[in-house]
Design a protein around this motif. Structure first.
Motif, PDB file in Angstrom:
ATOM      1  N   ASN A   1      23.044 -14.438   1.821  1.00  0.00           N
ATOM      2  CA  ASN A   1      22.590 -15.231   2.960  1.00  0.00           C
ATOM      3  C   ASN A   1      23.656 -16.278   3.325  1.00  0.00           C
ATOM      4  O   ASN A   1      24.652 -16.451   2.616  1.00  0.00           O
ATOM      5  N   GLU A   2      23.421 -16.955   4.437  1.00  0.00           N
ATOM      6  CA  GLU A   2      24.387 -17.926   4.964  1.00  0.00           C
ATOM      7  C   GLU A   2      24.618 -19.092   4.003  1.00  0.00           C
ATOM      8  O   GLU A   2      25.751 -19.565   3.840  1.00  0.00           O
ATOM      9  N   ALA A   3      23.569 -19.568   3.346  1.00  0.00           N
ATOM     10  CA  ALA A   3      23.710 -20.687   2.415  1.00  0.00           C
ATOM     11  C   ALA A   3      24.619 -20.315   1.235  1.00  0.00           C
ATOM     12  O   ALA A   3      25.452 -21.126   0.807  1.00  0.00           O
ATOM     13  N   GLU A   4      24.476 -19.105   0.731  1.00  0.00           N
ATOM     14  CA  GLU A   4      25.331 -18.647  -0.366  1.00  0.00           C
ATOM     15  C   GLU A   4      26.779 -18.485   0.100  1.00  0.00           C
ATOM     16  O   GLU A   4      27.711 -18.793  -0.641  1.00  0.00           O
ATOM     17  N   LEU A   5      26.963 -18.016   1.331  1.00  0.00           N
ATOM     18  CA  LEU A   5      28.309 -17.885   1.885  1.00  0.00           C
ATOM     19  C   LEU A   5      28.976 -19.254   1.996  1.00  0.00           C
ATOM     20  O   LEU A   5      30.126 -19.432   1.590  1.00  0.00           O
ATOM     21  N   ILE A   6      28.256 -20.224   2.521  1.00  0.00           N
ATOM     22  CA  ILE A   6      28.795 -21.579   2.656  1.00  0.00           C
ATOM     23  C   ILE A   6      29.115 -22.170   1.291  1.00  0.00           C
ATOM     24  O   ILE A   6      30.172 -22.770   1.094  1.00  0.00           O
ATOM     25  N   ALA A   7      28.223 -21.995   0.323  1.00  0.00           N
ATOM     26  CA  ALA A   7      28.460 -22.524  -1.026  1.00  0.00           C
ATOM     27  C   ALA A   7      29.700 -21.901  -1.655  1.00  0.00           C
ATOM     28  O   ALA A   7      30.501 -22.587  -2.305  1.00  0.00           O
ATOM     29  N   THR A   8      29.873 -20.602  -1.442  1.00  0.00           N
ATOM     30  CA  THR A   8      31.039 -19.916  -2.006  1.00  0.00           C
ATOM     31  C   THR A   8      32.316 -20.394  -1.337  1.00  0.00           C
ATOM     32  O   THR A   8      33.322 -20.658  -2.010  1.00  0.00           O
ATOM     33  N   LYS A   9      32.300 -20.545  -0.031  1.00  0.00           N
ATOM     34  CA  LYS A   9      33.473 -21.059   0.678  1.00  0.00           C
ATOM     35  C   LYS A   9      33.799 -22.485   0.231  1.00  0.00           C
ATOM     36  O   LYS A   9      34.969 -22.841   0.075  1.00  0.00           O
ATOM     37  N   ASN A  10      32.774 -23.297   0.032  1.00  0.00           N
ATOM     38  CA  ASN A  10      32.998 -24.664  -0.447  1.00  0.00           C
ATOM     39  C   ASN A  10      33.627 -24.662  -1.836  1.00  0.00           C
ATOM     40  O   ASN A  10      34.506 -25.476  -2.135  1.00  0.00           O
ATOM     41  N   ARG A  11      33.174 -23.758  -2.694  1.00  0.00           N
ATOM     42  CA  ARG A  11      33.745 -23.648  -4.043  1.00  0.00           C
ATOM     43  C   ARG A  11      35.212 -23.235  -3.962  1.00  0.00           C
ATOM     44  O   ARG A  11      36.066 -23.775  -4.673  1.00  0.00           O
ATOM     45  N   ILE A  12      35.511 -22.273  -3.102  1.00  0.00           N
ATOM     46  CA  ILE A  12      36.896 -21.839  -2.918  1.00  0.00           C
ATOM     47  C   ILE A  12      37.752 -23.021  -2.469  1.00  0.00           C
ATOM     48  O   ILE A  12      38.828 -23.272  -3.022  1.00  0.00           O
TER      49      ILE A  12
END
Length: 63
Positions: free
Chosen positions: A26-37
């Motif tokens: 989902n979008e929230a997981e995508l954003i969290a992963t991008k933030n981690r990167i």
């Protein structure tokens, strides 16, 4: 049978324990992963462990 995989360092274990790589659903997981990167990329002295972990996360984002 011998394994070609090397034993992960304690630092790499810390990376995957802090933010375990999982399929993005989902979008929230995508954003969290991008933030981690981005948080890892902010570190100017990337180690091979950082690069390996970023490759895994990048693959998840791409997929």
């Amino acid at each position: 049978m011998t394994s070609c995989l090397k034993t992960p360092s304690s630092y790499y274990i810390e990376l995957i324990t802090t933010f375990p790589p999982r399929p993005i659903t989902n979008e929230a997981e995508l954003i969290a992963t991008k933030n981690r990167i981005n948080s890892i990329l902010d570190n100017r002295n990337l180690t091979q462990n950082d690069r390996d972990y970023l490759k895994v996360l990048g693959t998840l984002v791409y997929d």
